[in-house]
Design a protein around this motif. Sequence first.
Motif, PDB file in Angstrom:
ATOM      1  N   PRO A  78      39.096  97.247 -80.778  1.00 57.07           N
ATOM      2  CA  PRO A  78      37.998  96.753 -81.788  1.00 57.07           C
ATOM      3  C   PRO A  78      37.480  95.688 -81.623  1.00 57.07           C
ATOM      4  O   PRO A  78      36.133  95.584 -81.834  1.00 57.07           O
ATOM      5  CB  PRO A  78      38.987  97.287 -82.874  1.00 57.07           C
ATOM      6  CG  PRO A  78      39.929  98.002 -82.557  1.00 57.07           C
ATOM      7  CD  PRO A  78      40.421  97.447 -81.248  1.00 57.07           C
ATOM      8  N   TYR A  79      38.038  94.531 -81.357  1.00 56.41           N
ATOM      9  CA  TYR A  79      37.817  93.125 -81.330  1.00 56.41           C
ATOM     10  C   TYR A  79      36.537  93.034 -80.069  1.00 56.41           C
ATOM     11  O   TYR A  79      35.403  92.600 -80.338  1.00 56.41           O
ATOM     12  CB  TYR A  79      38.633  92.117 -81.242  1.00 56.41           C
ATOM     13  CG  TYR A  79      38.072  90.718 -80.936  1.00 56.41           C
ATOM     14  CD1 TYR A  79      37.792  90.076 -81.933  1.00 56.41           C
ATOM     15  CD2 TYR A  79      38.454  90.122 -79.507  1.00 56.41           C
ATOM     16  CE1 TYR A  79      37.406  88.672 -81.693  1.00 56.41           C
ATOM     17  CE2 TYR A  79      37.941  88.777 -79.349  1.00 56.41           C
ATOM     18  CZ  TYR A  79      37.393  88.384 -80.661  1.00 56.41           C
ATOM     19  OH  TYR A  79      37.116  86.922 -80.271  1.00 56.41           O
ATOM     20  N   LEU A  80      37.121  93.543 -78.782  1.00 54.19           N
ATOM     21  CA  LEU A  80      36.341  93.341 -77.601  1.00 54.19           C
ATOM     22  C   LEU A  80      35.183  94.320 -77.807  1.00 54.19           C
ATOM     23  O   LEU A  80      33.836  94.062 -77.605  1.00 54.19           O
ATOM     24  CB  LEU A  80      37.078  93.848 -76.572  1.00 54.19           C
ATOM     25  CG  LEU A  80      37.991  92.894 -76.267  1.00 54.19           C
ATOM     26  CD1 LEU A  80      39.192  93.498 -74.860  1.00 54.19           C
ATOM     27  CD2 LEU A  80      37.492  91.447 -75.628  1.00 54.19           C
ATOM     28  N   TYR A  81      35.264  95.476 -78.744  1.00 47.48           N
ATOM     29  CA  TYR A  81      34.129  96.415 -78.702  1.00 47.48           C
ATOM     30  C   TYR A  81      32.933  95.858 -79.590  1.00 47.48           C
ATOM     31  O   TYR A  81      31.775  95.826 -79.594  1.00 47.48           O
ATOM     32  CB  TYR A  81      34.526  97.677 -79.541  1.00 47.48           C
ATOM     33  CG  TYR A  81      33.540  98.789 -79.772  1.00 47.48           C
ATOM     34  CD1 TYR A  81      32.699  99.499 -78.922  1.00 47.48           C
ATOM     35  CD2 TYR A  81      33.010  98.723 -81.094  1.00 47.48           C
ATOM     36  CE1 TYR A  81      31.807 100.064 -79.105  1.00 47.48           C
ATOM     37  CE2 TYR A  81      31.877  99.758 -81.538  1.00 47.48           C
ATOM     38  CZ  TYR A  81      31.296 100.080 -80.411  1.00 47.48           C
ATOM     39  OH  TYR A  81      30.409 101.303 -80.800  1.00 47.48           O
ATOM     40  N   SER A  82      33.570  95.157 -81.043  1.00 43.67           N
ATOM     41  CA  SER A  82      32.610  94.479 -81.635  1.00 43.67           C
ATOM     42  C   SER A  82      31.613  93.125 -81.059  1.00 43.67           C
ATOM     43  O   SER A  82      30.531  93.091 -81.317  1.00 43.67           O
ATOM     44  CB  SER A  82      33.045  94.053 -83.088  1.00 43.67           C
ATOM     45  OG  SER A  82      34.356  92.978 -82.631  1.00 43.67           O
ATOM     46  N   GLU A  83      32.438  92.586 -80.336  1.00 49.08           N
ATOM     47  CA  GLU A  83      31.833  91.269 -79.240  1.00 49.08           C
ATOM     48  C   GLU A  83      30.806  91.840 -78.430  1.00 49.08           C
ATOM     49  O   GLU A  83      29.661  91.319 -78.480  1.00 49.08           O
ATOM     50  CB  GLU A  83      33.066  90.610 -78.812  1.00 49.08           C
ATOM     51  CG  GLU A  83      33.887  89.785 -79.814  1.00 49.08           C
ATOM     52  CD  GLU A  83      33.080  88.551 -80.460  1.00 49.08           C
ATOM     53  OE1 GLU A  83      32.456  88.029 -79.657  1.00 49.08           O
ATOM     54  OE2 GLU A  83      33.374  88.548 -81.613  1.00 49.08           O
ATOM     55  N   LEU A  84      31.324  92.863 -77.810  1.00 48.02           N
ATOM     56  CA  LEU A  84      30.285  93.409 -76.790  1.00 48.02           C
ATOM     57  C   LEU A  84      29.063  94.075 -77.396  1.00 48.02           C
ATOM     58  O   LEU A  84      27.769  94.230 -76.857  1.00 48.02           O
ATOM     59  CB  LEU A  84      30.725  94.386 -75.752  1.00 48.02           C
ATOM     60  CG  LEU A  84      32.014  94.012 -75.091  1.00 48.02           C
ATOM     61  CD1 LEU A  84      32.693  94.953 -74.004  1.00 48.02           C
ATOM     62  CD2 LEU A  84      31.235  92.979 -73.896  1.00 48.02           C
ATOM     63  N   LYS A  85      29.330  94.688 -78.569  1.00 51.53           N
ATOM     64  CA  LYS A  85      28.131  95.329 -79.382  1.00 51.53           C
ATOM     65  C   LYS A  85      27.114  94.258 -79.734  1.00 51.53           C
ATOM     66  O   LYS A  85      26.018  94.570 -79.914  1.00 51.53           O
ATOM     67  CB  LYS A  85      28.825  96.482 -80.639  1.00 51.53           C
ATOM     68  CG  LYS A  85      27.812  96.996 -81.160  1.00 51.53           C
ATOM     69  CD  LYS A  85      28.448  97.706 -82.288  1.00 51.53           C
ATOM     70  CE  LYS A  85      27.461  98.902 -83.174  1.00 51.53           C
ATOM     71  NZ  LYS A  85      28.168  99.518 -84.191  1.00 51.53           N
ATOM     72  N   GLU A  86      27.580  93.318 -80.454  1.00 54.34           N
ATOM     73  CA  GLU A  86      27.004  92.225 -80.878  1.00 54.34           C
ATOM     74  C   GLU A  86      25.990  91.571 -79.931  1.00 54.34           C
ATOM     75  O   GLU A  86      24.860  91.205 -80.060  1.00 54.34           O
ATOM     76  CB  GLU A  86      27.810  91.102 -81.458  1.00 54.34           C
ATOM     77  CG  GLU A  86      28.478  91.308 -83.045  1.00 54.34           C
ATOM     78  CD  GLU A  86      29.091  90.418 -83.612  1.00 54.34           C
ATOM     79  OE1 GLU A  86      29.157  89.124 -83.112  1.00 54.34           O
ATOM     80  OE2 GLU A  86      29.428  90.608 -84.745  1.00 54.34           O
ATOM     81  N   LYS A  87      26.664  91.613 -78.856  1.00 53.34           N
ATOM     82  CA  LYS A  87      25.751  90.725 -77.373  1.00 53.34           C
ATOM     83  C   LYS A  87      24.767  91.743 -77.097  1.00 53.34           C
ATOM     84  O   LYS A  87      23.665  91.378 -76.680  1.00 53.34           O
ATOM     85  CB  LYS A  87      26.703  90.504 -76.282  1.00 53.34           C
ATOM     86  CG  LYS A  87      27.698  89.186 -76.718  1.00 53.34           C
ATOM     87  CD  LYS A  87      28.558  89.016 -75.446  1.00 53.34           C
ATOM     88  CE  LYS A  87      29.458  87.691 -75.830  1.00 53.34           C
ATOM     89  NZ  LYS A  87      30.606  87.434 -74.786  1.00 53.34           N
ATOM     90  N   ALA A  88      25.043  93.141 -77.221  1.00 53.50           N
ATOM     91  CA  ALA A  88      24.279  94.237 -76.713  1.00 53.50           C
ATOM     92  C   ALA A  88      22.820  94.266 -77.448  1.00 53.50           C
ATOM     93  O   ALA A  88      21.731  94.510 -77.262  1.00 53.50           O
ATOM     94  CB  ALA A  88      24.662  95.469 -76.546  1.00 53.50           C
TER      95      ALA A  88
END
Length: 297
Positions: free
Chosen positions: A287-297
């Motif tokens: 979930p942490y990596l998903y939230s980070e990638l989602k913010e960058k996208a």
Amino acid sequence: MRQAADADFRTRLQDLLPKLVLAPSFAATLLFVYGFIIFTVVLSFTGSKMLPLYTFVGFENYRKLWALEHWHTALINIAIFASCYIVICTAVGLMLAIFLDQKIRGEGVLRPIYLYPMALSFIVTGTAWKWFLDPGIGLEKTMHLWGWESFSFTWIKDSNMAIYTIVIAAVWQTSGFVMAMFLAGLRGIDNEILKAAQIDGATSFQLYRRIVIPLLRPAFLSAFVILSHLAIKSYDLVIALTGGGPGRATELPATFMYSYTFTRNQMGIGASSAVMMLMAIAAIMIPYLYSELKEKA
């Protein structure tokens, strides 16, 4: 033509050189990290005892694992340890960061002092705190020599309190690292926002509660992920400080995995406990990596 060919060759070589340099490290990571993760998962579905066996037994090892009282004790201990460790370490790190953010004198000296424990291995930390907390040679003995004969601090020998000695040592080791994360976050906040709030009459307490701390959300999230990861895989600190005792008072999943794999010769059950630890870390990291990638996208 020849000069153009030479230039093209040099360009290709420059593009290929970084890949050639990184290839051995990449291959070693694939083999010794991900390869052994896959190997452990495979072992968890086999009847392996002292040595690996490839007799498929399905989820039998997981059934046996969750039926063990020893495993339940380890889970209770990790819940106590992780919750206390994460909360206290985050609070201490935040307070130290706020303290240093006041532009005090000696910040250049205090910052490395706070960070120094992180430079030590957990084995060194555990051994040092074991000596310090030992009633026969540590704090209690020192206080008695100074005249406080009634002073008593025997947590490391008390099965009900020993788990909190692990918390103390772990917080001492990593709170400086958390401080550095929060300090970087504080220094990244736009001063114009803070000045505008002060002009509107916000007190220091309101400033931190309503503006600063909400803006530190990424630092809080990163601290939680890192501390959770350290808590789940804690092994060397426990072994050096308490050895998992007294009794099983400080037994954690990591020490359980080691004991069942290499001491009790139950490799299949030990592998299944390792897979459960991996799943716990994945439940935090994904979930942490998903939230980070989602913010960058």
